[in-house]
Motif scaffolding. Structure first.
Motif, PDB file in Angstrom:
ATOM      1  N   GLY A 106       0.805  -1.214   0.000  1.00  0.00           N
ATOM      2  CA  GLY A 106       0.000   0.000   0.000  1.00  0.00           C
ATOM      3  C   GLY A 106       0.837   1.262   0.000  1.00  0.00           C
ATOM      4  O   GLY A 106       0.516   2.239  -0.689  1.00  0.00           O
ATOM      5  N   GLU A 107       1.927   1.245   0.748  1.00  0.00           N
ATOM      6  CA  GLU A 107       2.807   2.410   0.794  1.00  0.00           C
ATOM      7  C   GLU A 107       3.436   2.669  -0.574  1.00  0.00           C
ATOM      8  O   GLU A 107       3.569   3.825  -1.000  1.00  0.00           O
ATOM      9  CB  GLU A 107       3.892   2.193   1.853  1.00  0.00           C
ATOM     10  N   TYR A 108       3.810   1.587  -1.263  1.00  0.00           N
ATOM     11  CA  TYR A 108       4.358   1.748  -2.621  1.00  0.00           C
ATOM     12  C   TYR A 108       3.332   2.391  -3.543  1.00  0.00           C
ATOM     13  O   TYR A 108       3.652   3.332  -4.283  1.00  0.00           O
ATOM     14  CB  TYR A 108       4.787   0.397  -3.181  1.00  0.00           C
ATOM     15  N   VAL A 109       2.087   1.907  -3.516  1.00  0.00           N
ATOM     16  CA  VAL A 109       1.040   2.451  -4.390  1.00  0.00           C
ATOM     17  C   VAL A 109       0.794   3.927  -4.069  1.00  0.00           C
ATOM     18  O   VAL A 109       0.698   4.768  -4.972  1.00  0.00           O
ATOM     19  CB  VAL A 109      -0.257   1.643  -4.257  1.00  0.00           C
ATOM     20  N   CYS A 110       0.722   4.246  -2.791  1.00  0.00           N
ATOM     21  CA  CYS A 110       0.505   5.642  -2.393  1.00  0.00           C
ATOM     22  C   CYS A 110       1.617   6.547  -2.901  1.00  0.00           C
ATOM     23  O   CYS A 110       1.374   7.691  -3.314  1.00  0.00           O
ATOM     24  CB  CYS A 110       0.385   5.747  -0.876  1.00  0.00           C
ATOM     25  N   SER A 111       2.843   6.037  -2.906  1.00  0.00           N
ATOM     26  CA  SER A 111       3.974   6.842  -3.386  1.00  0.00           C
ATOM     27  C   SER A 111       3.812   7.202  -4.856  1.00  0.00           C
ATOM     28  O   SER A 111       4.278   8.270  -5.297  1.00  0.00           O
ATOM     29  CB  SER A 111       5.291   6.095  -3.160  1.00  0.00           C
ATOM     30  N   GLN A 112       3.155   6.342  -5.624  1.00  0.00           N
ATOM     31  CA  GLN A 112       2.935   6.626  -7.036  1.00  0.00           C
ATOM     32  C   GLN A 112       1.850   7.680  -7.233  1.00  0.00           C
ATOM     33  O   GLN A 112       1.887   8.468  -8.185  1.00  0.00           O
ATOM     34  CB  GLN A 112       2.548   5.339  -7.783  1.00  0.00           C
ATOM     35  N   ILE A 113       0.873   7.706  -6.326  1.00  0.00           N
ATOM     36  CA  ILE A 113      -0.226   8.671  -6.438  1.00  0.00           C
ATOM     37  C   ILE A 113       0.230  10.074  -6.054  1.00  0.00           C
ATOM     38  O   ILE A 113      -0.242  11.074  -6.620  1.00  0.00           O
ATOM     39  CB  ILE A 113      -1.424   8.211  -5.578  1.00  0.00           C
ATOM     40  N   VAL A 114       1.143  10.173  -5.116  1.00  0.00           N
ATOM     41  CA  VAL A 114       1.630  11.498  -4.709  1.00  0.00           C
ATOM     42  C   VAL A 114       2.848  11.937  -5.518  1.00  0.00           C
ATOM     43  O   VAL A 114       3.357  13.045  -5.315  1.00  0.00           O
ATOM     44  CB  VAL A 114       1.969  11.525  -3.198  1.00  0.00           C
TER      45      VAL A 114
END
Length: 398
Positions: free
Chosen positions: A56-64
């Motif tokens: 989840g942290e990896y995915v969030c990093s792509q969104i921000v």
């Protein structure tokens, strides 16, 4: 899985407890649960929770990431763009299969994500209902990152109502007819937010209103629950009414309609992680794969599993008229890991992420789960099976 808790729950289960569980919802909101509630929660280890949160942290990093808006701009090319999109979505959800990898290890596999709300308020009630009807171990919680019911509802209130004050409404199309209406009623119950149908709204200048008890009430913020797919199926007069929302309105959004398109399945081909099945836009594949049984096809902007092709045939590619709006995804090997009295069930877990303004990060807060014994996971499927349907995951606290 936590075998001891699974065995303990199964041995103590009876239909009287299950009916008490269902009655907990009906006593508060009669006839409002329009999907199957599973007999059981699931119990997950702290180690599996750590794996989930790492992905989840990896995915969030792509969104921000700085290139997120530019990367996802094409997702809006076939839809009416709504003005006043600002920043990142304040809430996102991620769906993970509990899967077997190539080494036959149980791992999370990201299968979908949405820049759109989910059953954020209902899951608070579901935890209450489970604890009221069953014996749930003390050292497990459905909340993440130290959240409690109180902290979660406070953050949810900030997300939905915003920090500027003003009047917020939950906006939906025929809310009393939706399968998810129990969540709308829970949102009213916990956060005192009125539920408004899109057919009730009207404009004065660039302001948006609805009427209650003969009084025109200005809407300052929209908690948006309207599924674009559903609007497309409506009559012209309903579409015309909803078109108001594409105006340059003096309102703020959570989440903004554009966010659904930018994230949803559209972001999946850009993600590269061991726990994210390889995904491509159909119009970008060089040739049809030879082992089609290893893949599924998904329309980009469908909702609740509609249009997904699980048993892919070569002819399916010829029938797709808009390949840029479809993805081909490696098939996930769901692990039949939930022991039930009539066989093993498979599971998906959805994590709720809220934007945290002080830290400028997304935080995982709560979850929901779906159990299945068929090919498809979701509340629209497995209608005649038992020990399937909507539930919640309890994570081990250590």
């Amino acid at each position: 899985m936590i075998p001891f808790y699974r065995a303990q729950f199964n041995s103590e289960f009876n239909e009287t407890k299950y009916q008490a569980y269902l009655n907990y919802f009906n006593e508060l909101f009669p006839n409002s649960v329009d999907f199957r509630i599973a007999e059981t929660p699931i119990f997950l280890t702290a180690a599996f929770k750590t794996q989930l949160l790492e992905v989840g942290e990896y995915v969030c990093s792509q969104i921000v990431a700085a290139d997120f808006i530019n990367k996802t701009e094409k997702s809006l090319q076939n839809t009416k763009i709504t003005p006043n999109e600002k920043g990142v979505p304040e809430c996102i959800v991620m769906d993970f299969a509990i899967a077997n990898n190539d080494q036959n290890e149980i791992v999370p596999a990201l299968i979908e994500l949405q820049g759109f709300p989910s059953l954020f308020a209902f899951e608070v009630l579901q935890d209450e209902a489970l604890r009221n009807s069953y014996t749930i171990p003390e050292n497990v919680t459905p909340y993440l990152n130290g959240y409690t019911k109180e902290k979660y509802l406070q953050h949810l209130s900030t997300i939905i109502k915003g920090e500027q004050g003003g009047h917020t409404v939950l906006l939906e199309l025929y809310p009393e007819q939706q399968k998810t209406r129990i969540d709308f009623y829970c949102t009213q119950h916990f956060l005192a937010i009125p539920v408004v149908c899109v057919t009730e709204i009207f404009k004065k200048g660039n302001a948006l209103y609805y009427q209650s008890e003969g009084i025109d009430i200005k809407i300052d913020r929209i908690y948006n629950r309207i599924v674009a797919d559903e609007l497309k199926k409506q009559s012209d007069d309903i579409k015309e009414k909803a078109a108001i929302l594409n105006s340059d309105l003096d309102v703020s959004w959570v989440t903004h309609p554009n966010h659904f398109f930018r994230i949803s399945k559209y972001l999946l081909p850009f993600l590269h992680h061991a726990c994210v099945p390889k995904t491509q836009f159909v119009d970008q594949i060089k040739s049809i794969p030879t082992h089609l049984e290893k893949y599924i096809l998904k329309p980009l902007f469908s909702f609740a599993g509609q249009g997904v092709i699980i048993d892919v045939q070569a002819a399916d590619f010829a029938s797709i008229t808009d390949p840029a709006n479809w993805i081909i995804q490696e098939k996930v090997n769901y692990a039949p890991c939930i022991e039930t009295p009539d066989g093993f069930a498979k599971a998906e877990i959805r994590l709720f992420y809220f934007w945290d303004k002080p830290t400028q990060k997304y935080i995982a807060t709560l979850n929901l789960c779906r159990l299945s014994k068929g090919k498809m996971i979701g509340v629209n499927y497995n209608q005649t099976a038992t020990w399937v349907g909507g539930t919640i995951a309890y994570f081990e606290n250590i």
